[in-house]
Structures are given as C-alpha cells and as structure tokens.
Design an enzyme around this catalytic site. Structure first.
Site, PDB file in Angstrom:
ATOM      1  N   ASP A  60      -8.649 -38.496  45.306  1.00 52.06           N
ATOM      2  CA  ASP A  60      -9.378 -37.377  45.050  1.00 52.06           C
ATOM      3  C   ASP A  60      -8.752 -36.180  45.784  1.00 52.06           C
ATOM      4  OD1 ASP A  60     -12.760 -36.423  45.475  1.00 52.06           O
ATOM      5  OD2 ASP A  60     -11.427 -35.336  46.709  1.00 52.06           O
ATOM      6  N   CYS A 103      -6.899 -38.983  51.691  1.00 48.92           N
ATOM      7  CA  CYS A 103      -5.968 -39.079  50.289  1.00 48.92           C
ATOM      8  C   CYS A 103      -4.926 -38.334  50.660  1.00 48.92           C
ATOM      9  CB  CYS A 103      -6.642 -38.583  49.291  1.00 48.92           C
ATOM     10  SG  CYS A 103      -8.199 -39.746  48.739  1.00 48.92           S
ATOM     11  N   CYS A 157     -10.154 -35.294  49.322  1.00 46.55           N
ATOM     12  CA  CYS A 157     -10.111 -36.089  50.141  1.00 46.55           C
ATOM     13  C   CYS A 157      -9.029 -36.033  51.534  1.00 46.55           C
ATOM     14  CB  CYS A 157     -10.351 -37.380  49.608  1.00 46.55           C
ATOM     15  SG  CYS A 157      -9.610 -38.813  50.893  1.00 46.55           S
ATOM     16  N   ARG A 176     -14.652 -38.024  44.116  1.00 52.78           N
ATOM     17  CA  ARG A 176     -15.856 -38.679  44.717  1.00 52.78           C
ATOM     18  C   ARG A 176     -17.110 -37.866  44.418  1.00 52.78           C
ATOM     19  NH1 ARG A 176     -14.259 -38.485  50.612  1.00 52.78           N
ATOM     20  NH2 ARG A 176     -13.663 -36.250  49.936  1.00 52.78           N
TER      21      ARG A 176
END
Length: 241
Positions: free
Chosen positions: A126, A132, A129, A156
């Site tokens: 994502d 991430c 994120c 998400r």
C-alpha cells in the site's frame, strides 16, 4: 489484464473434480448439497479425498475445508499429520496461493530484480502504509542479498480510495520503479488513469488471505504478514527456514 484475472477466477471458482475422485458419487452429492446450504451461490472448485478416512477435502476458491463424506460436519483449520508434524492443509493453501499469484504474470507487477537472484518474494503493498515504506527503503538491501522483489497493489482502504488512486497513478507512470519509490517517499504524483491491474490485484489479495500490508508471499506460497528486515529475511531464506 481483466481477461487474465478472469482466467484466474475460473481456476479458483470453476468446478474441477480431481482425477482422484471420491469412491462414491453419493458422497459427492451429499457434500455438494450440504455446502450449498452453508455457502449459497458459491461453486465448489474441487472435491478431493483427504488423508482421513470418511473425510474429503474441498476447495471453495482458495479456501480449504474438510468435510465428512455424509456432509454433516465441516472442519476449518489445520490438518496435522502426527508422525511428521506437518500441516497438510497449509501446504495445499500455499500451492493454491502461489499458482494464483504467478497467474497474474510479472508484466502486471512492479519488479525490482536482484542481479544475482536466489529468491523471489511477492509483496502486496500500500502506498501509504508506514511499514510498506520501511520495507521499500531496504529494496537495495533485498536485491544485494539476492532477493528479487515483486510488488502487487493492495490499497488497504479499498477500491476508489485515495490509496487506490495513488497506486493507479504509479502504474500509469512510464518508469514504475521510480514512481513507486517517489510515492513511497511521500511525493504526490500527478493523478492519472490508464488500463491497470490495481483492482484485480487487490481482489486477488483478499481471495488468498491478505488482510494487511505489507504481506509477503514466498516462492512456496507461504504468506508472511508484516514487515521483515531484508537481512533477517535473507538469512531465513538462505537457511531454508
């Protein structure tokens, strides 16, 4: 891409009875009738014998269940072979997961290849994120350790959300590697729209059990939720753990 994803869905949702068919057609009928009441409108993917007498393995999409051949009892979870302590059900899930992921084709992924690749991981990611972004900050370390990283989009907050739009904008850039790096560093890319695999990748992630990001799929189909440092993952993969 949509046609390709449709083929994957057919793989997961079309009826495909194994060559190792149930001994009695009556058992299959009982199972089908019972499951249709639990999962109305859903087509069974496979019905196969299980290692347990009187129990069959059924696949509904990528979801694996065990059911008694009379259709009375449904089991969900691990099936452990006591002698080897092996989770037989998870091995099956891993195989199905990897087949579905590879079915997308690398042309529909953003790939950071290692020069001397020993391992390949597929990461559902994502743009917004935090973990991430932390994983992506180590992309050079992953590659230096012989790990090729393949990204699939998993916004998400869902299709049509700001994170979804950012993933699409990344895909529409000419240099997608540079674009995802810029986006993950916090840069706002020009909003763009083009033919893209983002929604299909998001839906696939949901089908195979991704619930958060990053989610790492190993080459054998094992799904690892969450961020793992590059050096730690490299040592685990090299040791075969």
């Amino acid at each position: 891409m949509k046609k390709q994803f449709s083929r994957i869905c057919l793989l997961l949702l079309a009826v495909s009875l194994s060559g190792h068919s149930l001994a009695e057609s009556g058992s299959r009928e009982a199972i089908t009738k019972s499951l249709s009441s639990v999962f109305p409108g859903t087509t069974l993917t496979e019905i196969n014998p299980s290692p347990m007498d009187g129990v069959s393995e059924v696949l509904i999409g990528p979801r694996l269940f065990y059911i008694t051949n009379d259709g009375k009892y449904l089991l969900q979870g691990s099936l452990i072979e006591i002698a080897t302590r092996k989770d037989i059900g998870e091995e099956r899930r891993n195989g199905i997961r990897m087949e579905a992921v590879n079915g997308l084709g690398e042309e529909n992924m953003i790939v950071f290849p290692a020069r001397d690749s020993r391992h390949t991981i597929t990461v559902f990611t994502d743009i917004d994120c935090g973990y991430c972004r932390k994983l992506h900050n180590e992309i050079d370390q992953f590659n230096a350790n012989g790990i090729t990283v393949r990204y699939l989009a998993f916004p998400r907050s869902g299709i049509g959300s700001p994170s979804y739009d950012k993933a699409v904008s990344v895909w529409c850039e000419k240099d997608r590697q540079a674009a995802i790096t810029r986006a993950k560093s916090g840069e706002t890319l020009p909003k763009a729209d083009c033919e893209n695999p983002v929604s299909e990748e998001y839906q696939l992630g949901q089908l195979i059990g991704v619930s958060g990001t990053p989610a790492i799929v190993l080459e054998d189909g094992t799904l690892l939720p969450g961020y793992i440092p590059a050096e730690k993952l490299a040592k685990a993969l090299d040791s075969g753990v």
